[in-house]
Design an enzyme around this catalytic site. Structure first.
Site, mmCIF file in Angstrom:
data_model
loop_
_atom_site.group_PDB
_atom_site.id
_atom_site.type_symbol
_atom_site.label_atom_id
_atom_site.label_comp_id
_atom_site.label_asym_id
_atom_site.label_seq_id
_atom_site.Cartn_x
_atom_site.Cartn_y
_atom_site.Cartn_z
ATOM 1 N N ASP A 80 0.856 -1.194 0.000
ATOM 2 C CA ASP A 80 0.000 0.000 0.000
ATOM 3 C C ASP A 80 0.889 1.240 0.000
ATOM 4 O O ASP A 80 0.818 2.064 0.908
ATOM 5 C CB ASP A 80 -0.907 -0.064 1.245
ATOM 6 C CG ASP A 80 -1.966 1.031 1.248
ATOM 7 O OD1 ASP A 80 -2.185 1.656 0.189
ATOM 8 O OD2 ASP A 80 -2.573 1.251 2.315
HETATM 9 C C1 SPV Z 1 -7.323 1.784 3.331
HETATM 10 O O1 SPV Z 1 -8.226 0.974 3.513
HETATM 11 O O2 SPV Z 1 -6.527 1.682 2.408
HETATM 12 C C2 SPV Z 1 -7.183 2.907 4.227
HETATM 13 C C3 SPV Z 1 -7.588 2.764 5.586
HETATM 14 O O3 SPV Z 1 -6.636 3.884 3.813
HETATM 15 S S1 SPV Z 1 -6.205 2.315 6.444
HETATM 16 O O4 SPV Z 1 -5.680 1.107 5.908
HETATM 17 O O5 SPV Z 1 -6.715 2.159 7.805
HETATM 18 O O6 SPV Z 1 -5.230 3.384 6.402
HETATM 19 MG MG MG Z 2 -5.633 3.672 2.165
#
Ligand code: SPV
Ligand code: MG
Length: 565
Positions: A80
């Site tokens: 991510d």
């Molecule tokens: C996501 O779901 O990608 C988010 C929420 O941004 S978190 O993972 O809690 O940052």
């Molecule tokens: Mg996110």
């Protein structure tokens, strides 16, 4: 939640432009998302990361979805951290939009760059039917908030406001929403910084604040909400403070709670367990009852809609046509060759005769073939066929075999071809049969003298017109089909093929059943059926052709067939 909180643009007002999603009879997704955002109720968004998970979320009753960066990147198998490009995300969003009817809020990370990237993003999201985007006040490339949050650098407030303003200016649909995510708590700042930032983003045009926290308790988000009150809708992601009763969020007046990663997290142990079981056990038995049936995949894909569309759009002819091959007789004239197999299985050029017939139909796109067996049925064992056994083959004729085959398959939704198991032919003959849309079609060989000269039994036809160049454009119909047509009336030799349209199949069934019920017809042949059809007023279309087929009746025919190309 008070009505004062309901800031933002007026729902339903749309700037003219070709990019706004308009679905007749349905409020736009942008408008529906805005209604959820501004509703006094606590609403819930579910994470979805591809087309099928989005559809599952909608089917479960969610009124909007969260296309989360964490799960979208994870389903691609990357981190991510903007490792998947924004256009790759966009591609996936398109599948999600197509798979659903509800609004989707994209987790747009930081907006993938500065103000310029954000405005291009907004345009592209509107084009793809996304209802809203959430951007967070960090720097590109971002890192997930739950990984070393305190080390993460926040964006300069003014610079982040320029992203918001540019995004709001770029949207063409007034109901498209931009949610701004305050990461102050994540980065280790306090309530003051969070409020300062939220205030600035609100002033820049943000439609709602997502206040994020990595604590196991909701105290940061509750503190924020108390101070922020109803200046604009507040969205939360309770992943870490999951144990908090939903009632707490409701009472606090939050607008939306996002279940941000739970479909993927539910799928992961299911997939791991399935993979481990299969690796260990090397068979499917123990897993079958624990996985979704394949039919469920088809349902989620909307397979039935495609089948209906195929009915509507695709030409029916030839598509699902079926064939009955009459192959019950031994073919005694072939002597030793048929001692251990019926005539249809005698080899011609290294392949059973029947295999040549099947290949010709397959080449015409027809694969539903049922074979009527009689003599030594087990010897007819070619793959991909269905079988009907005429156990009375020794003292019945082709009509009874056909009657049995018609009884065995009562599907009258497609055209039917009836063929002999001892006639080989060039593939184009099937095309000749397929072309006319008449209810009954046969093919007649104009070279009928050849059979007369060889002194062999044959089915001759007398038609409405003999073959000629002029007749090429005429529609010619059968008058009579028999073994004994006078030379002056004979126009051709019937090659043993009959095509019956789906429409005419009930009529064919009726005639065949009526004939089969008469004891004197036990040995009736198909030419008797043709004659009976004509007698009943049916029009049997005749297509003339010359040669390129062979009726294998004798040893001499087998030799001839071996040279047939
Ligand atoms: C996501 O779901 O990608 C988010 C929420 O941004 S978190 O993972 O809690 O940052
Ligand atoms: Mg996110």
């Amino acid at each position: 939640m008070s009505a004062d909180r309901k800031t933002g643009t007026v729902p339903g007002r749309t700037r003219a432009g070709p990019l706004v999603e308009i679905v007749p009879g349905r409020t736009r997704r942008t408008t529906r998302f805005r209604e959820l955002l501004l509703s006094p109720e606590l609403e819930f968004l579910l994470e979805a990361h591809n087309g099928v998970s989005a559809r599952i979320g909608e089917e479960a009753g969610f009124r909007a979805l969260w296309a989360g960066g964490l799960c979208m990147s994870a389903q691609f198998g990357v981190r991510d951290s903007n490792e998947a490009s924004w256009t790759q995300v966009l591609e996936m969003l398109e599948f999600m939009v197509d798979a659903t009817t509800i609004p989707i809020l994209l987790d747009g990370d930081t907006g993938y760059g500065n103000f310029n990237n954000v405005r291009r993003l907004v345009r592209k999201l509107e084009q793809r039917g996304i209802a809203a985007v959430c951007i967070e006040d960090k720097l590109y490339p971002k890192t997930n908030s739950f990984i070393d949050g305190e080390k993460q650098q926040l964006a300069d407030i003014e610079e982040f406001c320029s992203r918001i303003k540019a995004g709001k200016d770029a949207q063409r649909d007034d109901d498209f929403s931009i949610i701004t995510r305050v990461e102050a708590f994540i980065a280790g700042w306090g309530l003051g910084e969070a409020l300062r930032r939220a205030e600035a983003y609100h002033a820049a045009g943000s439609d709602g604040i997502l206040i994020h926290s990595a604590l196991a308790s909701p105290k940061e988000v509750l503190a924020f909400k108390r101070e922020w009150a109803d200046r604009s809708p507040v969205v939360i992601v309770p992943t870490k403070y999951y144990a908090t009763p939903t009632e707490v969020f409701r009472e606090a007046g939050f607008s939306i709670a996002i279940w941000a990663n739970h479909l993927l997290r539910a799928a992961i142990p299911a997939m791991q367990e399935c993979a481990a079981t299969l690796a260990r056990e090397q068979n499917l038995r123990s897993i079958e009852d624990r996985v979704a049936p394949v039919k469920e995949i088809f349902r989620l894909q909307g397979a039935s809609e495609l089948q209906e569309a195929e009915e509507r759009y695709l030409p029916r002819q030839g598509k699902e046509s079926r064939v009955i091959v009459l192959a019950a007789s031994r073919g005694s004239a072939l002597g030793e060759l048929t001692a251990d197999r019926p005539k249809a299985m005698v080899e011609i050029r290294g392949q059973p005769l029947l295999a040549h017939i099947i290949a010709a139909y397959n080449a015409a796109g027809i694969k539903r073939i049922s074979v009527v067996r009689g003599y030594l049925p087990q010897a007819i064992d070619l793959p991909g066929l269905s079988f009907v056994d005429n156990t009375d083959y020794a003292d019945t004729g082709e009509l009874i075999s056909l009657a049995r085959a018609l009884d065995a398959d009562r599907d009258d939704t497609n055209d039917l071809y009836i063929s002999y198991g001892d006639v080989i032919f060039r593939r184009y003959i099937i095309d000749h049969l397929a072309e006319p849309v008449d209810d009954f079609v046969i093919v007649a060989d104009t070279d009928w003298q050849e059979s007369v000269n060889r002194g062999r039994a044959a089915d001759y036809v007398s038609c409405s017109e003999p073959h000629s160049r002029q007749a090429f454009y005429h529609e010619i119909y059968l008058r009579r089909c028999a073994e004994d047509i006078a030379e002056g009336e004979c126009h051709g030799e019937w090659m043993g093929f009959l095509k019956v349209s789906a429409r005419a199949l009930p009529r064919l069934r009726e005639v065949v059943a009526a004939m089969a019920a008469v004891p004197g017809n036990r040995r009736a042949k198909l030419h008797h059926l043709l004659t009976q059809l004509v007698a009943r007023g049916e029009k049997i279309r005749v297509v003339y052709t010359t040669g390129h087929w062979l009726d294998v009746d004798s040893l001499a025919d087998v030799l001839l067939a071996g040279r047939f190309t």
